[in-house]
Design a protein around this motif. Structure first.
Motif, mmCIF file in Angstrom:
data_model
loop_
_atom_site.group_PDB
_atom_site.id
_atom_site.type_symbol
_atom_site.label_atom_id
_atom_site.label_comp_id
_atom_site.label_asym_id
_atom_site.label_seq_id
_atom_site.Cartn_x
_atom_site.Cartn_y
_atom_site.Cartn_z
ATOM 1 N N UNK A 238 -7.801 -1.349 -4.368
ATOM 2 C CA UNK A 238 -6.763 -0.532 -5.001
ATOM 3 C C UNK A 238 -6.972 0.955 -4.712
ATOM 4 N N UNK A 239 -8.218 1.427 -4.723
ATOM 5 C CA UNK A 239 -8.410 2.869 -4.483
ATOM 6 C C UNK A 239 -8.001 3.236 -3.055
ATOM 7 N N UNK A 240 -8.241 2.336 -2.106
ATOM 8 C CA UNK A 240 -7.848 2.624 -0.722
ATOM 9 C C UNK A 240 -6.354 2.396 -0.461
ATOM 10 N N UNK A 241 -5.813 1.298 -0.969
ATOM 11 C CA UNK A 241 -4.403 0.989 -0.696
ATOM 12 C C UNK A 241 -3.452 1.809 -1.574
ATOM 13 N N UNK B 47 0.841 -1.196 0.000
ATOM 14 C CA UNK B 47 0.000 0.000 0.000
ATOM 15 C C UNK B 47 0.882 1.253 0.000
ATOM 16 N N UNK B 48 0.396 2.268 -0.698
ATOM 17 C CA UNK B 48 1.135 3.543 -0.738
ATOM 18 C C UNK B 48 0.395 4.635 0.027
ATOM 19 N N UNK B 49 -0.862 4.366 0.393
ATOM 20 C CA UNK B 49 -1.702 5.402 0.996
ATOM 21 C C UNK B 49 -1.808 5.232 2.510
ATOM 22 N N UNK B 50 -1.700 6.354 3.247
ATOM 23 C CA UNK B 50 -1.924 6.324 4.691
ATOM 24 C C UNK B 50 -3.405 6.061 4.952
ATOM 25 N N UNK C 69 0.652 -1.512 -11.891
ATOM 26 C CA UNK C 69 1.832 -2.194 -11.341
ATOM 27 C C UNK C 69 1.449 -3.399 -10.489
ATOM 28 N N UNK C 70 0.149 -3.472 -10.121
ATOM 29 C CA UNK C 70 -0.312 -4.537 -9.209
ATOM 30 C C UNK C 70 -1.447 -5.348 -9.806
ATOM 31 N N UNK D 91 -2.722 2.879 5.497
ATOM 32 C CA UNK D 91 -2.451 1.472 5.166
ATOM 33 C C UNK D 91 -0.977 1.203 4.894
ATOM 34 N N UNK D 92 -0.280 2.230 4.400
ATOM 35 C CA UNK D 92 1.100 2.018 3.926
ATOM 36 C C UNK D 92 2.070 1.625 5.043
ATOM 37 N N UNK D 93 1.715 1.873 6.282
ATOM 38 C CA UNK D 93 2.630 1.517 7.381
ATOM 39 C C UNK D 93 2.654 0.005 7.628
ATOM 40 N N UNK D 94 1.542 -0.677 7.306
ATOM 41 C CA UNK D 94 1.441 -2.115 7.615
ATOM 42 C C UNK D 94 1.087 -2.984 6.406
ATOM 43 N N UNK D 95 0.278 -2.493 5.514
ATOM 44 C CA UNK D 95 -0.238 -3.359 4.447
ATOM 45 C C UNK D 95 0.767 -3.436 3.296
ATOM 46 N N UNK D 96 1.823 -4.218 3.556
ATOM 47 C CA UNK D 96 2.912 -4.413 2.592
ATOM 48 C C UNK D 96 3.127 -5.927 2.398
ATOM 49 N N UNK D 97 2.045 -6.586 2.046
ATOM 50 C CA UNK D 97 2.066 -8.054 1.977
ATOM 51 C C UNK D 97 2.946 -8.578 0.838
ATOM 52 N N UNK D 98 3.132 -7.785 -0.220
ATOM 53 C CA UNK D 98 4.045 -8.217 -1.283
ATOM 54 C C UNK D 98 5.446 -8.422 -0.707
#
Ligand SMILES: CC(=O)Oc1ccc2c(C)cc(=O)oc2c1
Length: 283
Positions: A192-195, A114-117, A205-206, A119-126
């Protein structure tokens, strides 16, 4: 590396061991849980070198659904393949809305960064699946250096994007009922719109169909899709992946399986085929 892992449980199954571990993960900045199935060959002290298959589960699942419902362990034992099964998202990060719906937040990490706050602090499952998890799980046995990846629905899409973005790290890809073109379906639009925000260029890219359409390195790719899947038309859209594969001359085997739905009964019916498919490319 094992000192970073805390063993939660260990069960003997098909002569091997199913273990669950928890650990702190730097990529996602929280505690994560994963399961690993170690066939008997991985447990003896001689330590025959073995390959690994990563399994990515779908929406609402944890690391436990595949273990309990797929019936994969007998074939994995016979073929000498270690199975590594992560959870589907970070959990308990206290983000607003994290636990409000089945298709976003907890249980719905979509295997992207994720690039958006916020979520970007934790949602980096890739990064968790591609980098952190292998670093922790592969030293648990004598790893041969060969890995492949598979998954279901959101996890089928996850398997596709992890391997298409990092083709040098995987030998083969397979998926059951994957979301094929998330930029063009309601589950994908919401996630995608949220993350990732509203710039649809970033979404490409995803998105597995976008990535496959411009892939330069090709991996063997098997997909099974049930013809009676209730999500086929609105959410999964395999035609987008078929078109991308045909334009890019990418070798895709997509099998339409008559009468099967989206459930784990479908996965249980064909998981042995998928293990045998990967075994061909893991030796
Ligand atoms: C255990 C189980 O049934 O898993 C399951 C059910 C439904 C779904 C849906 C609708 C989407 C998905 O990505 O995964 C998924 C997994």
């Amino acid at each position: 590396m094992t000192d970073k892992l805390q063993l939660i449980s260990c069960n003997k199954v098909h002569s091997g061991e199913l273990r669950r571990y928890k650990h702190q993960a730097s990529s996602v900045n929280c505690e994560m849980t994963f399961a690993v199935f170690l066939p008997l060959q991985a447990l003896n002290s001689q330590g025959e070198s073995l390959p690994a298959l990563y399994w990515l589960s779908g929406l609402t699942c944890t690391d436990e659904n595949f273990s309990q419902k797929s019936g994969a362990f007998k074939a994995a034992s016979e073929l000498g393949i270690v199975l590594i099964m992560p959870d589907t998202s970070p959990r308990g990060c206290n983000l607003p809305g994290e636990d409000d719906s089945y298709d976003f937040g907890s249980g719905a990490g979509f295997y992207l960064n994720a690039t958006q706050a916020p979520w970007s602090e934790h949602y980096r499952m890739h990064d968790y699946v591609v980098n952190d998890l292998p670093e922790l799980a592969e030293p648990l046995f004598n790893f041969s250096g060969e890995r492949s990846i598979s998954g279901h629905s959101m996890g089928g899409h996850g398997a596709l994007i992890c391997a298409l973005r990092n083709p040098q790290r995987y030998n083969s890809i397979s998926a059951f009922s994957p979301i094929c073109n998330p930029s063009e379906c309601p589950w994908g639009n919401k996630a995608f719109s949220n993350y990732l925000g509203n710039d649809r260029q970033q979404w490409k890219e995803w998105d597995a169909s976008e990535l496959l359409g411009k892939a330069t390195d090709q991996l063997p790719l098997l997909i099974d899709q049930g013809s009676a899947d209730e999500f086929l038309q609105l959410q999964l859209k395999p035609q987008a992946l078929i078109s991308a594969a045909s334009k890019a001359d990418y070798p895709l085997e997509l099998r339409m399986q008559s009468g099967y739905d989206h459930s784990y009964f479908f996965i249980a019916s064909f998981i042995e085929d998928h293990l045998h498919f990967h075994a061909k490319y893991l030796k």
